[in-house]
Motif scaffolding. Structure first.
Motif, short mmCIF file in Angstrom:
data_model
loop_
_atom_site.label_atom_id
_atom_site.label_comp_id
_atom_site.label_asym_id
_atom_site.label_seq_id
_atom_site.Cartn_x
_atom_site.Cartn_y
_atom_site.Cartn_z
N ALA B 13 -49.22 48.28 -13.12
CA ALA B 13 -50.16 47.19 -13.36
C ALA B 13 -49.46 45.84 -13.48
CB ALA B 13 -50.95 47.47 -14.64
N THR B 14 -48.13 45.87 -13.66
CA THR B 14 -47.39 44.62 -13.85
C THR B 14 -47.03 43.99 -12.51
OG1 THR B 14 -46.31 45.79 -15.65
CG2 THR B 14 -45.44 43.62 -15.10
N THR B 15 -47.37 42.73 -12.36
CA THR B 15 -46.90 42.02 -11.18
C THR B 15 -45.62 41.31 -11.57
OG1 THR B 15 -49.15 41.70 -10.44
CG2 THR B 15 -47.47 40.28 -9.45
N PRO B 35 -38.38 32.12 -18.38
CA PRO B 35 -38.27 32.94 -19.59
C PRO B 35 -38.07 34.42 -19.24
CG PRO B 35 -40.55 32.38 -19.20
CD PRO B 35 -39.76 31.65 -18.16
N ASN B 36 -37.80 35.23 -20.26
CA ASN B 36 -37.69 36.68 -20.04
C ASN B 36 -38.97 37.21 -19.44
OD1 ASN B 36 -35.07 37.17 -20.94
ND2 ASN B 36 -35.74 37.10 -23.07
N GLY B 37 -38.83 38.08 -18.45
CA GLY B 37 -40.00 38.69 -17.84
C GLY B 37 -40.60 37.85 -16.73
N ALA B 38 -39.95 36.73 -16.38
CA ALA B 38 -40.50 35.84 -15.35
C ALA B 38 -40.40 36.45 -13.97
CB ALA B 38 -39.76 34.51 -15.39
N GLY B 39 -39.50 37.43 -13.80
CA GLY B 39 -39.33 38.05 -12.49
C GLY B 39 -38.03 37.66 -11.81
N LYS B 40 -37.12 37.08 -12.55
CA LYS B 40 -35.83 36.65 -11.98
C LYS B 40 -35.02 37.85 -11.49
CE LYS B 40 -34.46 34.68 -15.84
NZ LYS B 40 -35.56 34.97 -16.77
#
Ligand SMILES: Nc1ncnc2c1ncn2[C@@H]1O[C@H](COP(=O)(O)OP(=O)(O)O)[C@@H](O)[C@H]1O
Ligand SMILES: [Mg+2]
Lengths: 440, 279
Positions: B13-15, B35-40
């Motif tokens: 479910a996470t994009t 930030p953390n979780g941005a998709g880097k």
């Protein structure tokens, strides 16, 4: 190919740096093999060693040694009339060794400084090589214990010293200084023994001290001992287990293989969860390289365990290998089968805990039904039937055949084929499921 | 040099990455700030070719997708996690990676790298005994074994003391001077401002804007604060054009002091996302 070797080398290095892996792969199986060997041997380690004794000599020296040997609590002695009977008893496995006091054992002390020493012979079963040292040491001790009795016998002593002087005088290759020192030593000894009030030497103490110092100087001289214990080994037999170690080392071997599964399944899972596996994939290598590297490392360590354990059985516990080439074949296929199983476990487990559990716990179950804890022939029939489902059984069977059973080639084919099948299946399923977790 | 085109990646479910594009030119230090979780990290994993995107394209050096091992070999990645073997020594770790890459003269290369990351004196120690900063430097060295043209550094200063951080930043500058193309992810705007030629602001898997720090600040930083002192009187003025404002104030006369506060990347991020980088 270089990449595969690099990967395998890294994994082997990691294996040897992990104390837990080293313990479960190498140390624990050895301990188990030795322990079970002693347990099934019935001797139980602490009880007396069974000895056959033949006294061919009529000398009082031989009588003394025989008496002390019988009284010694380390041994349970059975006396035989001839050395043939005694040797047969060793061969039959009823006793560990036969001790022969030969007719050449004379009361005189002439032989002592003449170089030949007090002759004692022993015949030992090669599977009891571990006890040989103990027996040999004990015989030396008993022989030395006879010395005080000789030293307190005036006639014997004079004869001894006269003989010694003659030997020294006639000895070649002594420098004048050495000759002088040796003569002085004999003279001092003579003075010392004649000064002992013989009537007071009922208690052994001072004479024992003299004997001990003699023993010390003898051993520090190194080359010469007044006691000559000759140990002969019976030729190894084939066709049946010569000792419980023939049974316990193949069992230890499967435990070593189980240790390999634990170590390598664990290492795949750890590398996956810590991200090193993904990083390795950045290098210009394929998944096939990666898996081959792991498989090779596991295979090599499995092979090492097998060679190590069976070598130990041969060197330290008197086992001998009936068919070396076929044993090597069995080693290779067992190592292959268990590397495949390691892949399977690695592929099916997602966490370190699972891999450790499956690698060590799940394997325990298979080991138990497969004869890894108790030999198959001790098992009730239903368990023996179940054992066909366990890879352990097939390893034990594959190894025991060429190791000590000396089974005809035809009978060795089945377990080898089964092991090859287990390997192919394990690699097939394992590699597939590891691949699915690796991504592209 | 490296081009990501409209990358998308979902985990259930996470994009994680939501239509991200970027273009890194040769020799530039490109910062991915978010930030953390941005998709880097997910974007970098896709850039290496090891993680398959749901859609979008990746091109490295005009050679095509790095899913191809020979294309990938121009790439070095220092992952966010320390992916080295704790039970091996620093030298053994580097030697292992060098051999894996088939580096010619691997031993000499490893000694060079140990010198570059200043770990020669600890070369024979198992890295399990290393400090966070030392592990980070070695993690970076392992990305350099095969002397790649393009370097992906994923939060190379995470979990590191300030002194080690400066050493790592200095190292990145040195690599940039040596002509490496570098993608540098971080959630520290000071780092991005210090060493990146261009910065891309990422949040929720989207590239919100790309430019030099100055360009981004001009575009999104909002007004500068000009504080003008006249004797005991301070006047604070928010303005888009601080130079004009200062000139105007001097024209009015009586100015005893001037202070100009320029907006920074923090303000840019706030303006772009409505949130603070530091959460
Ligand atoms: N393997 C994965 N499985 C599921 N979710 C993931 C996975 N990798 C990343 N994510 C999710 O994707 C989002 C982006 O993660 P990531 O790329 O690691 O962000 P960043 O590196 O910017 O901190 C996060 O919400 C994270 O939880
Ligand atoms: Mg990240």
């Amino acid at each position: 190919m270089n990449a595969v070797l690099t990967l395998a080398q890294k994994d082997l290095r990691l294996l040897f740096r992990d104390k837990g892996d080293v313990f479960f792969t190498f140390i624990f199986p050895m301990l188990l093999a030795i322990l079970f060997g002693f347990i099934f041997g019935g001797g139980g380690g602490t009880s007396a060693i069974d000895l056959a004794l033949v006294n061919e000599s009529s000398s009082s020296l031989a009588k003394g040694i025989a008496g002390d040997l019988t009284r010694d609590s380390s041994f349970a002695v059975t006396t035989f009339a001839t050395r043939e009977e005694a040797t047969a008893s060793v061969r039959a496995g009823k006793v560990v060794a036969a001790v022969i006091l030969p007719s050449t054992m004379q009361d005189g002390l002439d032989g002592l400084f003449g170089g030949s020493g007090i002759p004692i012979e022993a015949v030992i079963d090669p599977s009891h090589r571990a006890e040989a040292g103990l027996i040999q040491g004990k015989l030396h001790e008993l022989a030395f214990r006879q010395f005080p009795r000789m030293f307190t016998d005036g006639a014997q002593m004079s004869k001894l010293f006269a003989g010694a002087r003659k030997t020294i005088a006639g000895a070649d290759g002594l420098t004048p200084a050495q000759r002088l020192a040796a003569t002085g030593f004999v003279a001092a000894g003579e003075l010392f023994t004649t000064s002992i009030d013989r009537s007071s030497v009922k208690s052994d103490t001072p004479a024992t001290a003299a004997a001990e110092s003699d023993a010390e100087s003898a051993s520090s001289a190194g080359a010469w001992s007044p006691v000559a214990v000759t140990v002969a080994e019976l030729p190894p037999r084939t066709g049946g287990p010569r000792s419980s170690f023939d049974l316990s080392f193949p069992q230890g071997l499967v435990w070593g293989l189980a240790g390999c599964i634990g170590a390598f399944a664990g290492s795949v899972v750890v590398e996956r969860s810590r991200g090193t596996l993904a990083r390795l994939r950045l290098a210009p290598i394929t998944q096939a390289h990666l898996l081959a590297g792991k498989g090779l490392a596991c295979f090599l360590s499995a092979l090492l365990v097998e060679v190590l354990l069976i070598s130990m059985a041969v060197v330290a516990f008197g086992s001998s290998i009936a068919q070396p080439f076929m044993l090597l074949v069995a080693f290779v296929l067992s190592a292959f089968a268990f590397s495949g199983l390691a892949m399977l476990v690695a592929g099916l487990c997602r966490t370190e805990a699972e891999a450790n559990g499956a690698g060590r716990g799940g394997v325990l179950l298979l080991a138990m039904i497969g004869g890894g804890t108790i030999p198959l022939f001790f098992m009730p029939p239903f368990l023996r039937t179940m054992s066909y489902a366990s890879p352990f059984r097939w390893v034990v069977q594959a190894v025991e055949g060429p190791f000590w059973r000396d089974t005809p080639l035809g009978e060795q084919i089945l377990p080898l084929v089964v092991l090859a099948g287990i390997g192919v299946l394990g690699f097939g399923v394992g590699v597939r499921s590891i691949r699915s977790t690796l991504g592209r | 040099m490296l081009t990501l085109g409209d990358i998308r990646k979902r985990f259930g479910a996470t994009t994680a990455v939501d239509g991200l594009s970027l273009q890194v030119s040769a020799g530039e230090v490109f910062g991915l700030l978010g930030p953390n979780g941005a998709g880097k990290s997910t974007s970098l994993a896709i850039a290496t070719g090891l993680l398959a995107a749901d859609s979008g394209s990746v091109d490295l050096l005009g050679l095509g997708s790095p899913t191809n091992a020979s294309v990938r070999s121009h790439l070095g990645l220092a992952p966010q996690e320390i992916t080295l073997y704790a039970e091996l020594t620093a030298r053994e770790n580097l030697l292992f990676f060098a051999r894996l890459y088939g580096v010619a003269n691997a031993r000499r290369r490893v000694e060079e790298l140990l010198a570059i990351v200043e770990l020669e004196s600890r070369a024979n120690d198992r890295i399990g005994t290393f400090s966070g900063g030392m592990k980070r430097r070695l993690n970076l060295a392992a990305a350099l074994v095969h002397d790649p043209k393009v370097l992906l550094l994923d939060e190379p200063t995470a979990g590191v003391d300030p002194q080690s951080r400066n050493r790592i930043l200095e190292l990145v500058r040195t690599l940039a001077r040596a002509g490496k193309t570098i993608v540098y992810t971080t959630h520290y705007m000071e780092e991005a401002a210090k060493i990146c030629d261009r910065v891309g602001i990422v949040d929720h898997g989207r590239m919100l804007d790309v430019g030099t720090v100055a360009q981004l600040v001009t575009r999104h930083g909002g007004h500068s604060a000009v504080t003008v002192s006249r004797g005991d009187q301070d006047e604070r003025v928010l303005t888009a054009d601080p130079v004009a404002e200062v000139t105007r104030q001097f024209a009015v006369g009586g100015v005893t002091g001037v202070r100009v506060e320029s907006p920074d990347l923090e303000a840019v991020f706030l303006a772009l996302t409505g949130r603070s980088l530091r959460e």
